[in-house]
Design a protein around this motif. Structure first.
Motif, short mmCIF file in Angstrom:
data_model
loop_
_atom_site.label_atom_id
_atom_site.label_comp_id
_atom_site.label_asym_id
_atom_site.label_seq_id
_atom_site.Cartn_x
_atom_site.Cartn_y
_atom_site.Cartn_z
N SER A 141 0.83 -1.21 0.00
CA SER A 141 0.00 0.00 0.00
C SER A 141 0.87 1.26 0.00
O SER A 141 0.36 2.37 -0.15
N ARG A 142 2.20 1.11 0.17
CA ARG A 142 3.08 2.29 0.19
C ARG A 142 3.74 2.53 -1.17
O ARG A 142 4.70 3.29 -1.27
N TYR A 143 3.22 1.86 -2.21
CA TYR A 143 3.89 1.84 -3.50
C TYR A 143 4.16 3.22 -4.10
O TYR A 143 5.05 3.37 -4.94
N LEU A 144 3.39 4.25 -3.69
CA LEU A 144 3.57 5.60 -4.26
C LEU A 144 4.69 6.39 -3.58
O LEU A 144 5.05 7.46 -4.04
N THR A 145 5.17 5.87 -2.46
CA THR A 145 6.07 6.65 -1.61
C THR A 145 7.49 6.06 -1.63
O THR A 145 7.72 4.98 -2.16
N LYS A 146 8.39 6.79 -0.98
CA LYS A 146 9.79 6.33 -0.93
C LYS A 146 9.90 4.95 -0.27
O LYS A 146 10.87 4.25 -0.50
N ASP A 147 8.94 4.61 0.58
CA ASP A 147 8.99 3.31 1.27
C ASP A 147 8.40 2.18 0.44
O ASP A 147 8.42 1.03 0.88
N GLY A 148 7.85 2.47 -0.70
CA GLY A 148 7.29 1.42 -1.55
C GLY A 148 8.39 0.43 -1.94
O GLY A 148 9.55 0.85 -2.13
N VAL A 149 8.04 -0.82 -2.05
CA VAL A 149 9.06 -1.85 -2.29
C VAL A 149 9.77 -1.61 -3.62
O VAL A 149 11.00 -1.56 -3.69
N GLN A 150 8.99 -1.45 -4.69
CA GLN A 150 9.63 -1.26 -6.00
C GLN A 150 10.34 0.09 -6.09
O GLN A 150 11.42 0.21 -6.66
N LEU A 151 9.71 1.10 -5.51
CA LEU A 151 10.33 2.43 -5.54
C LEU A 151 11.66 2.43 -4.79
O LEU A 151 12.65 3.01 -5.24
N SER A 152 11.69 1.75 -3.64
CA SER A 152 12.94 1.66 -2.88
C SER A 152 14.00 0.93 -3.69
O SER A 152 15.17 1.32 -3.70
N ALA A 153 13.57 -0.15 -4.36
CA ALA A 153 14.52 -0.93 -5.15
C ALA A 153 15.10 -0.08 -6.28
O ALA A 153 16.32 -0.06 -6.50
N LEU A 154 14.22 0.64 -6.99
CA LEU A 154 14.69 1.46 -8.11
C LEU A 154 15.64 2.55 -7.64
O LEU A 154 16.67 2.82 -8.25
N TRP A 155 15.29 3.16 -6.51
CA TRP A 155 16.13 4.24 -6.00
C TRP A 155 17.49 3.70 -5.54
O TRP A 155 18.53 4.34 -5.74
N ALA A 156 17.49 2.51 -4.96
CA ALA A 156 18.76 1.89 -4.54
C ALA A 156 19.63 1.60 -5.77
O ALA A 156 20.85 1.75 -5.73
N MET A 157 19.00 1.19 -6.87
CA MET A 157 19.75 0.95 -8.10
C MET A 157 20.37 2.25 -8.62
O MET A 157 21.53 2.29 -9.02
N VAL A 158 19.56 3.32 -8.60
CA VAL A 158 20.06 4.63 -9.04
C VAL A 158 21.26 5.03 -8.20
O VAL A 158 22.31 5.46 -8.71
N GLN A 159 21.12 4.87 -6.89
CA GLN A 159 22.21 5.28 -6.00
C GLN A 159 23.46 4.43 -6.19
O GLN A 159 24.57 4.91 -6.02
N ARG A 160 23.26 3.16 -6.55
CA ARG A 160 24.43 2.31 -6.83
C ARG A 160 25.17 2.83 -8.05
O ARG A 160 26.39 2.98 -8.04
N VAL A 161 24.43 3.11 -9.11
CA VAL A 161 25.08 3.53 -10.36
C VAL A 161 25.75 4.90 -10.22
O VAL A 161 26.81 5.14 -10.77
N THR A 162 25.13 5.77 -9.43
CA THR A 162 25.75 7.09 -9.23
C THR A 162 26.83 7.03 -8.15
O THR A 162 27.61 7.99 -8.01
N GLY A 163 26.84 5.94 -7.39
CA GLY A 163 27.83 5.84 -6.32
C GLY A 163 27.46 6.65 -5.09
O GLY A 163 28.29 6.92 -4.24
N GLU A 164 26.16 7.01 -5.00
CA GLU A 164 25.71 7.83 -3.87
C GLU A 164 25.44 7.00 -2.61
O GLU A 164 25.23 7.54 -1.55
N SER A 165 25.38 5.68 -2.78
CA SER A 165 25.09 4.86 -1.60
C SER A 165 26.28 3.97 -1.30
O SER A 165 27.11 3.69 -2.17
N ASN A 166 26.39 3.55 -0.05
CA ASN A 166 27.49 2.66 0.34
C ASN A 166 27.18 1.21 0.04
O ASN A 166 28.04 0.36 0.16
N ARG A 167 25.91 0.93 -0.28
CA ARG A 167 25.53 -0.47 -0.52
C ARG A 167 26.20 -1.02 -1.76
O ARG A 167 26.37 -0.32 -2.75
#
Lengths: 120, 362
Positions: free
Chosen positions: B336-362
């Motif tokens: 039910s949180r799919y529209l927000t930053k906590d949405g599962v797919q949205l979190s996944a996509l944002w984590a991918m973006v941060q990986r490619v930009t190197g903005e995250s430590n993950r």
């Protein structure tokens, strides 16, 4: 050696907790059903618009009523689908809560009987 | 005996996984996203939720944020309906809400800190496309998505809306190409419609400004990566995510490529790797422009979800499936949180973006 003793107090206490769990589930199921009804009540009661546009174009005079009717049917169907989904979801949620509780209550009942058998 | 043990050990190991998504140090200020149909709705979700981190969005045949929301409860619970997605959002525009209602939803979610403040959208760029032959997603939904962006503060000069017909015909429902796919008016897989129109170029230039002319994409640029690390518990399918995604890496963007941009391209329903192979990834036209202009292109993948993916089974499972492999824009898979930053797919996509930009430590 004394034999095992049936602890009637513990058994009744367990039974009470089980019933309390049942009542809580019933209340939760009712809350879920009421939420569904509230969501249904929020649906716009607007009826599809059947107004015919006024036009001097003979083609439009012929086709406009047909298009208008088609649009009204689609709009009515969309509204009905939304209401059906809300109803079906609310039913499934309420039934799901009761089913989950029924399964848990059976486990609790089994545990109570086992404890009573060991004790008595 | 030793050989037998080694063989047994090999059998016990999981199947060879794809490599992890690479860190490329792309410019975090030059991240954009686009998508077709359900991908367009998800592109808008990702953009509006992370408006401080995404500079532009391309919406093709879809993209109205919050379109399937029935209500936002006082406790913050979003209730969405598949019937709103398939009804007003796709086929019955007469039942869409006024733009102010969607803008109000954005503001309420932002006030609750569940998405970025919409003020960040003032610097965004928007490209939208809807063909006048599209019988799957009505053009009014796309126009309303554009109006929502205007209502949220995106200047009119930063918005390009391309609608109607093209010289080659009346575009149906698909990603428009210059020379690949079905006929221009098609509504069928692979949902790549040959309309003699370079949608990829128009879209990327609307977002990034004038670009160098496209060049052939390189085979070596296509990198498959493992998406499982981006799903809760690695359970991709349960959340409508594919196991494998693809990143297109142009020459010169291998590592620490701070001058490279990143574009996220989201496929539509029935357009995943499992459903149409690499057609969308190879033939959208994006890679050719990317190669010429140092743009990394990330192609994350959604997945079909059926009732068999939920365990233990529940009576509500039927309302949470995703039979066509769409991105989550109506709250399937119990999210039910799919529209927000906590949405599962949205979190996944944002984590991918941060990986490619190197903005995250993950």
């Amino acid at each position: 050696m004394p034999g095992p003793v049936f602890d009637a107090g513990a058994f009744l206490g367990g039974l009470l907790r089980l019933q309390l769990g049942n009542l809580n589930a019933l209340a939760e199921a009712q809350r879920s059903a009421i939420e569904g009804l509230t969501a249904l009540g929020r649906q716009p009661p607007r009826l599809p618009d059947l107004a015919m546009p006024i036009s001097s174009d003979p083609r439009s005079i012929v086709t406009a009523p047909v298009e208008s009717l088609k649009a009204a049917i689609l709009e009515g169907t969309a509204q009905a689908n939304a209401m059906l989904e809300i109803t079906a979801r609310a039913n499934a949620e309420a039934t799901g809560i009761l089913q989950e509780r029924a399964l848990a209550a059976l486990d609790e009942w089994k545990a109570l009987l086992l404890a009573a058998t060991r004790g008595g | 005996m030793r050989r037998l043990l080694a063989a047994l050990l090999l059998l016990a190991l999981p199947a060879a996984a794809e490599a992890p998504l690479g860190r490329h140090g792309a410019d975090p200020r030059q991240v954009s996203v686009s998508g077709l149909s359900s991908g367009a709705f998800m592109a808008a979700q990702l953009h509006i939720a992370h408006s401080t981190g995404i500079m532009g969005v391309g919406l093709v045949a879809g993209g109205l944020y919050g379109c399937a929301v029935d209500s936002l409860g006082p406790d913050g619970t979003l209730r969405s309906l598949a019937a709103l997605a398939t009804g007003p959002c796709m086929a019955v525009p007469a039942r869409l809400r006024p733009v102010a209602a969607y803008a109000g939803l954005v503001r309420r979610l932002a006030e609750a800190g569940r998405i970025d403040p919409p003020a960040a959208l003032a610097g965004a760029r928007v490209y939208a496309f809807t063909g006048d032959g599209d019988q799957v997603v009505n053009g009014e939904t796309v126009r309303r998505a554009v109006a929502l962006y205007q209502g949220l503060g995106v200047p009119e000069t930063a918005i390009t809306l391309r609608q109607g017909s093209l010289p080659a015909g009346h575009p149906g429902h698909g990603w428009i190409t210059t020379d690949f796919g079905g006929v221009c008016a098609a509504h069928a897989p692979p949902f790549l419609n040959d309309c003699d129109f370079d949608l990829a170029g128009a879209l990327l230039q609307a977002l990034y400004g004038p670009l160098s002319p496209p060049v052939p994409a390189r085979e070596a640029g296509l990198r498959r990566f493992d998406q499982r690390e981006f799903a809760p518990g690695g359970a991709t399918r349960r959340h409508g995510l594919g196991e494998v995604g693809i990143l297109y890496v142009p020459e010169g963007c291998e590592a620490a490529a701070t001058s490279c941009r990143l574009h996220v391209a989201l496929h539509g329903c029935r357009q995943t790797l499992a459903q149409i192979g690499e057609d969308f990834i190879r033939h959208s036209g994006l890679n050719r422009w990317a190669e010429a202009n140092r743009i990394l292109v990330l192609y994350p993948q959604a997945s079909v979800v059926t009732t068999a993916d939920f365990n233990p089974p529940r009576l509500t499972d039927a309302f949470n499936t995703n039979p066509r492999g769409c991105w989550n824009w109506w709250g399937y898979a119990y999210d039910s949180r799919y529209l927000t930053k906590d949405g599962v797919q949205l979190s996944a996509l944002w984590a991918m973006v941060q990986r490619v930009t190197g903005e995250s430590n993950r």
